[in-house]
Structure formats: structure tokens, C-alpha cells
Design a protein around this motif. Sequence first.
Motif, PDB file in Angstrom:
ATOM      1  N   TRP A   1      14.478  13.301  24.272  1.00 45.68           N
ATOM      2  CA  TRP A   1      13.580  13.659  25.405  1.00 45.68           C
ATOM      3  C   TRP A   1      12.996  14.911  25.380  1.00 45.68           C
ATOM      4  CZ3 TRP A   1      13.193  17.487  29.051  1.00 45.68           C
ATOM      5  CH2 TRP A   1      12.074  17.359  29.961  1.00 45.68           C
TER       6      TRP A   1
ATOM      7  N   LYS B   1      10.260  15.031  22.506  1.00 44.94           N
ATOM      8  CA  LYS B   1       9.068  14.308  22.767  1.00 44.94           C
ATOM      9  C   LYS B   1       7.886  15.056  23.721  1.00 44.94           C
ATOM     10  CE  LYS B   1      10.593   9.507  22.554  1.00 44.94           C
ATOM     11  NZ  LYS B   1      10.821   8.236  23.256  1.00 44.94           N
TER      12      LYS B   1
ATOM     13  N   LYS C   1       4.563  16.683  22.788  1.00 51.25           N
ATOM     14  CA  LYS C   1       3.287  16.472  23.453  1.00 51.25           C
ATOM     15  C   LYS C   1       2.376  17.690  23.836  1.00 51.25           C
ATOM     16  CE  LYS C   1       5.418  13.854  27.104  1.00 51.25           C
ATOM     17  NZ  LYS C   1       5.515  13.163  28.294  1.00 51.25           N
TER      18      LYS C   1
END
Length: 153
Positions: A27, A30, A34
Amino acid sequence: MADVHDRKTRSRNMAAIKGKDTKPEVWLRKELFKRGFRYRLHRKDLPGKPDIVLPRFKTVIFVNGCFWHCHEGCHYFRIPASNKDFWIHKLSGNKNRDRKNHAALLETGWKVIIVWECAIKGAKKKEPDDLIGKITTQVIANSEDVIEIGEVD
């Protein structure tokens, strides 16, 4: 208190506990990606094989499980009642190894960010934008050598 599983079942359960690519770690990766951060994973040439390495910022990130790394004051950390001596020895060894690895990284000029599991999951987790904002600020500003982020921090 006796274990609720037989030895074979307990062994299978313990063997299934992952050391890398855990849900909190994936998590966080990611979210960092981003926001434009590029990183390396589990570099073997660095002490402790950090979960996330940001070479451009000379910063490493460890995503620590609260139980396995003894996060004091956290609701996920409690020494098991059965086989207490084993667990105290095992978990204190993990904690001491973490300290040595962090010190070795600091000596070579790396900044260390420790993100505790409780900051990412559970009822008391931090807001995702706040958590990522705190990490981003630390990475870019490089203000402190070591920072810990958890539910109690």
C-alpha cells in the motif's frame, strides 16, 4: 494457556507470515509511486534490507509489523502468554538487530523512516494523506535522521 493449534498447524501458520511484500508495505509503495517517488526494494547491500529505498534522497523506509518489531504502546503488540521466555528472547533480538541496522545506515549517511503497521491499518490508523504527507515532508526536507510514524506518534 495451551496453544489452540497442534504443532503442525501452528508451524504452517507461522511459515505463512511474510517478511516482505506485506499489505501495508505494498500500500505504501503504491501511494509513494502515485506521488512521483521512484524507489528500489529490499536492497541487499544495505543493512537490514530496507523495504523501500529512495536513492535520490538517500532515505530508506522500513514498514515494521508492530508485533514482530515490538512497537511499545501499540495495541497490536503484546507478548504472548504461552512460551513467554522464547518470545521475549525472539522479539528483543529483533529489536536489537533493528537498532544496529539503523545505526549502520545513519553512519553511512542514510536517513531512516520507520512506518509502523498501526499507522497504515486498523481502527486507529492515520489518514492516508496525513501519513503520506508526513513521509514526503521528511524525505524532501531531510530534517531528521530517524523518524517513526505510528498510531501513537
